[in-house]
Scaffold this motif. Structure first.
Motif, PDB file in Angstrom:
ATOM      1  N   ARG A 182      20.343  -1.195 -24.831  1.00 54.86           N
ATOM      2  CA  ARG A 182      19.433  -2.322 -24.982  1.00 54.86           C
ATOM      3  C   ARG A 182      19.663  -3.033 -26.306  1.00 54.86           C
ATOM      4  O   ARG A 182      19.838  -2.402 -27.334  1.00 54.86           O
ATOM      5  N   GLN A 183      19.681  -4.370 -26.226  1.00 53.05           N
ATOM      6  CA  GLN A 183      19.870  -5.172 -27.416  1.00 53.05           C
ATOM      7  C   GLN A 183      18.636  -5.086 -28.301  1.00 53.05           C
ATOM      8  O   GLN A 183      17.509  -5.253 -27.842  1.00 53.05           O
ATOM      9  N   THR A 184      18.821  -4.797 -29.573  1.00 54.10           N
ATOM     10  CA  THR A 184      17.719  -4.756 -30.529  1.00 54.10           C
ATOM     11  C   THR A 184      18.063  -5.642 -31.717  1.00 54.10           C
ATOM     12  O   THR A 184      19.216  -6.025 -31.921  1.00 54.10           O
ATOM     13  N   ILE A 185      17.045  -5.959 -32.494  1.00 56.71           N
ATOM     14  CA  ILE A 185      17.223  -6.783 -33.685  1.00 56.71           C
ATOM     15  C   ILE A 185      17.412  -5.867 -34.887  1.00 56.71           C
ATOM     16  O   ILE A 185      16.565  -5.024 -35.170  1.00 56.71           O
ATOM     17  N   SER A 186      18.528  -6.026 -35.575  1.00 55.39           N
ATOM     18  CA  SER A 186      18.809  -5.222 -36.769  1.00 55.39           C
ATOM     19  C   SER A 186      19.698  -6.026 -37.708  1.00 55.39           C
ATOM     20  O   SER A 186      20.308  -7.025 -37.312  1.00 55.39           O
ATOM     21  N   LEU A 187      19.783  -5.595 -38.962  1.00 55.74           N
ATOM     22  CA  LEU A 187      20.602  -6.302 -39.933  1.00 55.74           C
ATOM     23  C   LEU A 187      22.073  -6.276 -39.532  1.00 55.74           C
ATOM     24  O   LEU A 187      22.752  -7.302 -39.590  1.00 55.74           O
ATOM     25  N   SER A 188      22.582  -5.127 -39.110  1.00 57.97           N
ATOM     26  CA  SER A 188      23.997  -5.024 -38.767  1.00 57.97           C
ATOM     27  C   SER A 188      24.358  -5.892 -37.570  1.00 57.97           C
ATOM     28  O   SER A 188      25.481  -6.389 -37.471  1.00 57.97           O
ATOM     29  N   ALA A 189      23.404  -6.106 -36.671  1.00 55.28           N
ATOM     30  CA  ALA A 189      23.679  -6.914 -35.480  1.00 55.28           C
ATOM     31  C   ALA A 189      23.696  -8.403 -35.787  1.00 55.28           C
ATOM     32  O   ALA A 189      24.446  -9.171 -35.173  1.00 55.28           O
ATOM     33  N   PHE A 190      22.883  -8.837 -36.759  1.00 51.02           N
ATOM     34  CA  PHE A 190      22.723 -10.270 -36.988  1.00 51.02           C
ATOM     35  C   PHE A 190      23.261 -10.779 -38.323  1.00 51.02           C
ATOM     36  O   PHE A 190      23.342 -11.993 -38.520  1.00 51.02           O
ATOM     37  N   PRO A 197      26.404 -10.850 -39.545  1.00 55.25           N
ATOM     38  CA  PRO A 197      27.582 -11.717 -39.401  1.00 55.25           C
ATOM     39  C   PRO A 197      27.226 -13.087 -38.829  1.00 55.25           C
ATOM     40  O   PRO A 197      27.799 -14.106 -39.229  1.00 55.25           O
ATOM     41  N   VAL A 198      26.271 -13.132 -37.891  1.00 50.65           N
ATOM     42  CA  VAL A 198      25.861 -14.394 -37.283  1.00 50.65           C
ATOM     43  C   VAL A 198      25.191 -15.296 -38.312  1.00 50.65           C
ATOM     44  O   VAL A 198      25.486 -16.488 -38.416  1.00 50.65           O
ATOM     45  N   LEU A 199      24.271 -14.718 -39.083  1.00 43.86           N
ATOM     46  CA  LEU A 199      23.550 -15.494 -40.077  1.00 43.86           C
ATOM     47  C   LEU A 199      24.489 -16.023 -41.163  1.00 43.86           C
ATOM     48  O   LEU A 199      24.381 -17.174 -41.597  1.00 43.86           O
ATOM     49  N   GLU A 200      25.421 -15.196 -41.601  1.00 46.19           N
ATOM     50  CA  GLU A 200      26.370 -15.622 -42.623  1.00 46.19           C
ATOM     51  C   GLU A 200      27.220 -16.788 -42.129  1.00 46.19           C
ATOM     52  O   GLU A 200      27.457 -17.758 -42.861  1.00 46.19           O
ATOM     53  N   LEU A 246      15.019  -5.552 -44.402  1.00 45.94           N
ATOM     54  CA  LEU A 246      16.427  -5.862 -44.681  1.00 45.94           C
ATOM     55  C   LEU A 246      16.787  -7.281 -44.227  1.00 45.94           C
ATOM     56  O   LEU A 246      17.468  -8.017 -44.942  1.00 45.94           O
ATOM     57  N   LEU A 247      16.330  -7.663 -43.052  1.00 45.72           N
ATOM     58  CA  LEU A 247      16.612  -9.005 -42.550  1.00 45.72           C
ATOM     59  C   LEU A 247      15.883 -10.068 -43.374  1.00 45.72           C
ATOM     60  O   LEU A 247      16.443 -11.132 -43.668  1.00 45.72           O
ATOM     61  N   HIS A 248      14.653  -9.786 -43.751  1.00 44.20           N
ATOM     62  CA  HIS A 248      13.889 -10.719 -44.587  1.00 44.20           C
ATOM     63  C   HIS A 248      14.607 -10.955 -45.910  1.00 44.20           C
ATOM     64  O   HIS A 248      14.763 -12.105 -46.355  1.00 44.20           O
ATOM     65  N   SER A 249      15.065  -9.880 -46.531  1.00 41.93           N
ATOM     66  CA  SER A 249      15.769  -9.997 -47.814  1.00 41.93           C
ATOM     67  C   SER A 249      17.087 -10.741 -47.666  1.00 41.93           C
ATOM     68  O   SER A 249      17.439 -11.575 -48.513  1.00 41.93           O
ATOM     69  N   ARG A 250      17.818 -10.462 -46.573  1.00 41.90           N
ATOM     70  CA  ARG A 250      19.125 -11.129 -46.371  1.00 41.90           C
ATOM     71  C   ARG A 250      18.933 -12.618 -46.144  1.00 41.90           C
ATOM     72  O   ARG A 250      19.723 -13.434 -46.650  1.00 41.90           O
ATOM     73  N   LEU A 251      17.905 -12.998 -45.412  1.00 38.19           N
ATOM     74  CA  LEU A 251      17.632 -14.420 -45.189  1.00 38.19           C
ATOM     75  C   LEU A 251      17.297 -15.118 -46.502  1.00 38.19           C
ATOM     76  O   LEU A 251      17.740 -16.246 -46.749  1.00 38.19           O
ATOM     77  N   LYS A 301      21.586 -18.862 -51.698  1.00 40.21           N
ATOM     78  CA  LYS A 301      23.006 -19.154 -51.856  1.00 40.21           C
ATOM     79  C   LYS A 301      23.352 -20.537 -51.331  1.00 40.21           C
ATOM     80  O   LYS A 301      24.289 -21.192 -51.815  1.00 40.21           O
ATOM     81  N   HIS A 302      22.604 -20.992 -50.323  1.00 42.03           N
ATOM     82  CA  HIS A 302      22.859 -22.305 -49.717  1.00 42.03           C
ATOM     83  C   HIS A 302      21.574 -23.142 -49.824  1.00 42.03           C
ATOM     84  O   HIS A 302      20.864 -23.339 -48.830  1.00 42.03           O
TER      85      HIS A 302
END
Length: 208
Positions: free
Chosen positions: A77-85, A87-90, A116-121, A127-128
């Motif tokens: 099952r597809q889940t939301i995680s930092l490793s999954a998203f 590369p897409v966000l970058e 982790l996702l909140h911090s990466r966003l 950065k942009h």
């Protein structure tokens, strides 16, 4: 995963005359109108080199439970995680679009992955600085989902959307008086402080 980043629009209005426009957005005119207005505001004046370029919008779809990545395989099952998203966000920010839009529908899940996702966003947004980060949801954006969305500049929702509720619930009962009535004594031993703070066998400590 890179296919998840899609250019939704060309021209002055999002979705107008774009064959790759999101059918999901088209089915939700209220969200569509809000995003059109936002893009129009972001355009600023006219006649500049930036205005002559067709606006590019990257949409990243996040849907489902937030959880740590699990081993793949048939039926996984597809889940939301930092490793999954990540590369897409970058990639979405790298192409320097007018804005990055998160299509987020999630009831929440792992606090760690949400953080982790909140911090990466936030890092990518810093950065942009010229790329706006927007979020829209239609069904539910609660708990960890709302935590992720809070990293965006704005959140667009429908009147029927379920949004909010960051936090946890820890239900508990107290048996102190019952034990005292029957002559039962709690002799729990702990190492350190706050180790048995939620024990039903002892009174609540105001500090804890």
């Amino acid at each position: 995963m890179l296919a998840r980043v899609r250019c939704l629009a060309t021209g002055a209005a999002i979705g107008v005359g774009a064959s790759a426009a999101s059918s999901y957005l088209a089915d939700n005119p209220l969200v569509m109108t809000q995003l059109k207005r936002k893009l129009s505001e972001a355009g600023g004046g006219s006649g500049s080199e930036k205005e002559e370029k067709p606006p590019l919008v990257c949409v990243v779809k996040m849907s489902g439970q937030i959880a740590a990545p699990a081993p793949g395989g048939l039926g996984a099952r597809q889940t939301i995680s930092l490793s999954a998203f990540e590369p897409v966000l970058e990639q979405a920010f790298k192409v320097e679009p007018r804005c990055v839009v998160l299509e987020l529908n999630s009831p929440g899940g792992s606090p760690a992955q949400s953080s982790l996702l909140h911090s990466r966003l936030q890092q990518l947004r810093k950065k942009h600085p010229d790329v706006e980060l927007l979020c829209y949801t239609t069904d539910v954006c609660a708990s960890g989902g709302y935590y992720i969305a809070s990293a965006c500049d704005e959140i667009f929702v429908l009147p029927s959307s379920i949004v909010g509720s960051i936090g946890v619930v820890s239900p508990s009962v107290g048996l102190v008086e019952l034990l005292r009535k029957w002559g039962v004594e709690d002799r729990t031993l702990t190492a350190g402080t706050s180790k048995a703070g939620d024990s039903p066998l002892r009174a609540r400590d105001p500090v804890e």
